[in-house]
Design a protein around this motif. Sequence first.
Motif, PDB file in Angstrom:
ATOM      1  N   ARG A 193     -19.375 -10.519  -4.393  1.00 45.44           N
ATOM      2  CA  ARG A 193     -19.215  -9.098  -4.080  1.00 45.44           C
ATOM      3  C   ARG A 193     -17.883  -8.813  -3.392  1.00 45.44           C
ATOM      4  O   ARG A 193     -17.521  -7.676  -3.183  1.00 45.44           O
ATOM      5  CB  ARG A 193     -20.362  -8.616  -3.181  1.00 45.44           C
ATOM      6  N   HIS A 267     -29.013  -3.732  -1.884  1.00 40.94           N
ATOM      7  CA  HIS A 267     -29.050  -3.424  -3.319  1.00 40.94           C
ATOM      8  C   HIS A 267     -30.334  -3.942  -3.946  1.00 40.94           C
ATOM      9  O   HIS A 267     -31.012  -3.220  -4.695  1.00 40.94           O
ATOM     10  CB  HIS A 267     -27.835  -4.042  -4.005  1.00 40.94           C
ATOM     11  N   ARG A 318     -22.412  -3.448  -5.155  1.00 39.45           N
ATOM     12  CA  ARG A 318     -23.849  -3.665  -4.945  1.00 39.45           C
ATOM     13  C   ARG A 318     -24.149  -3.807  -3.449  1.00 39.45           C
ATOM     14  O   ARG A 318     -24.475  -4.889  -2.959  1.00 39.45           O
ATOM     15  CB  ARG A 318     -24.321  -4.910  -5.693  1.00 39.45           C
ATOM     16  N   GLU A 319     -24.026  -2.725  -2.725  1.00 39.23           N
ATOM     17  CA  GLU A 319     -24.211  -2.765  -1.276  1.00 39.23           C
ATOM     18  C   GLU A 319     -25.305  -1.807  -0.802  1.00 39.23           C
ATOM     19  O   GLU A 319     -25.469  -1.593   0.395  1.00 39.23           O
ATOM     20  CB  GLU A 319     -22.890  -2.430  -0.567  1.00 39.23           C
ATOM     21  N   GLY A 320     -26.033  -1.225  -1.740  1.00 41.47           N
ATOM     22  CA  GLY A 320     -27.093  -0.303  -1.350  1.00 41.47           C
ATOM     23  C   GLY A 320     -26.565   0.979  -0.752  1.00 41.47           C
ATOM     24  O   GLY A 320     -27.197   1.575   0.125  1.00 41.47           O
ATOM     25  N   GLU A 323     -25.056   3.165  -5.222  1.00 38.35           N
ATOM     26  CA  GLU A 323     -24.708   2.717  -6.566  1.00 38.35           C
ATOM     27  C   GLU A 323     -25.884   2.791  -7.525  1.00 38.35           C
ATOM     28  O   GLU A 323     -25.696   3.072  -8.722  1.00 38.35           O
ATOM     29  CB  GLU A 323     -24.134   1.297  -6.535  1.00 38.35           C
ATOM     30  N   LEU A 324     -27.111   2.592  -7.030  1.00 37.09           N
ATOM     31  CA  LEU A 324     -28.269   2.657  -7.927  1.00 37.09           C
ATOM     32  C   LEU A 324     -28.494   4.085  -8.405  1.00 37.09           C
ATOM     33  O   LEU A 324     -28.734   4.329  -9.599  1.00 37.09           O
ATOM     34  CB  LEU A 324     -29.517   2.126  -7.226  1.00 37.09           C
TER      35      LEU A 324
END
Length: 578
Positions: A193, A267, A318-320, A323-324
């Motif tokens: 990451r 994530h 992807r760090e929460g 992004e989701l």
Amino acid sequence: MTTHTNQSVGDVLEEIAELLELKGEGGFRVRAYENAARTIRHLSTDISEASDAGQLRDIPGVGEALALKIDEYLRTGEMTYLEKLRSEFPAGVRALMVVPGVGPKMAARAYHELQVESLDGLEEAARDGRLAALPRLGQKTADNLLHAIERARRQDSQRTPIGDVLPYVNMILTRLQGNDFIRNLTVAGSLRRFAETVKDVDIIATSPEPERAFELFLTLPGIREIVARGPTKLSVLNERGLQLDFRIVPDDAYGSLLQHFTGSKGHNVQLREYALKRGLSLSEYGITSIETRERQAFADETAFYAALDLPWIAPEIREGTGELDAAIHGRLPALVSVDDIRGDLHAHTDWSDGQGTIDEMVSAAVARGYEYIAITDHSPSRGGNPGGLTIERLASQREALAKAQKKYPGIRILHGTEVDIKNDGSLDFPDDVLASLDWVVASIHSTFSMGIDQMTARMIAAVRNPHVDVIGHPTGRILGRRPPYELDVEAVFEAAAATGTILEINSFPQRLDLKDVYVRRVVELGIRIAVDTDAHSVAELGQMEFGVKIARRGWAEPRNIVNTGSIDEILGSRGALG
């Protein structure tokens, strides 16, 4: 021969540089050791191979005397010259210099005049008035140091800067490749990451012969201790105490494992909650239907996300942190890549403190396919030998660059400077000199311990100077060694947004400044970014990827980065808002 990594040799040379500074040695000798340390840390091959082949002197910046010292260290694990320097100071004295505002001179004074030999001793001297009583210091300096000590102690000593880890990990990957029993070799975890610091290193692969793969892993340089070993996982500590976990799975489980161990925790928690709403359960082994208990394995990561009706999400984001949701609604950013970069706007030569000549730096930029490069040697306040350029030497350099331009017509060479921002916010060159240059990077290189109001005013003054194109390494941090300035970054960002001043992502691995969360804010504000290497050698021009990775973590797209554009676009927008 004793096993040592490039990193450990670099550490030894950097320690020599710091001890020479404590002794008050001249800048040239200090910089020679610093430059050699930096070069060796980022060699693409193991330095022990160069030693075995008698090629240490072929390494840039390594002369005969230094080659002998390095060879002694590689053979015996010790260096007589370093031990002699160490004997002149208690071990704790060097630790004083991790505190912003404590340079070699102050550390030496604290040691010689106050018998301070540790960070605790420095704090005590600042609190009881002994430090303030020293000539040319005073209570304000003591108060600032107390604040700086507190900040230094808050740094997470359990994590290692990524710039210190990556060269070693890249060496590991090179050593493990090129055989028929290790496949799909990939770094996972925070390293994949590209988090700025890492606690441990996750490496995964597939193999028909796991035990053979583990045995090869244990032959790597720097392995000190086996922590755990099982049929699918080997955990070891290296000589610096860094834990490395090597996991091996069947080919058909590779994608699931890679996704799981890339993380982050935030994530993966959000992804599991999303999957549960769809009747699915996620693990490192694949995706399982809660109703039927059937599990599907995935040989690649893209297929794993596709099974959740999601596009692949770049590891860097992807760090929460949204992004989701962006993936679900088709709003993922088209992140910048190294291939988008068309030039480097911050590079040094041997006219100031760089190692490469103008010809070498420009030639290397041409070899990288760059369309332009800005030569930005330091202004006079950098001092020392070789120090920054006087106005007269700057004029001479313009002539040298004009000759280089004729020799290399396929690349545009900008004549620039990295000008020091003085304590009051004024710059180290007068306005008429700055106006004559193609490119101006303004940076702070001294008096790091100012209070937040003073430092913010100092930085904003430079941002508002109409001759400044870009602010270099804007928060001044050095990972693991120096925290950022006390700075109201939001006020600085607002000023940059108002003036059109560019902010730099400095790709130097120990800086990575701006940090990712600031990059994201800068992108939100529409401030332009320059991703630069701040290269002091030909090899360091190759560090552009570090800055690009930080830009990606900050959700930056090519349109946010000025040096993804043409030189005409860059120069045409100079001062557009200022």
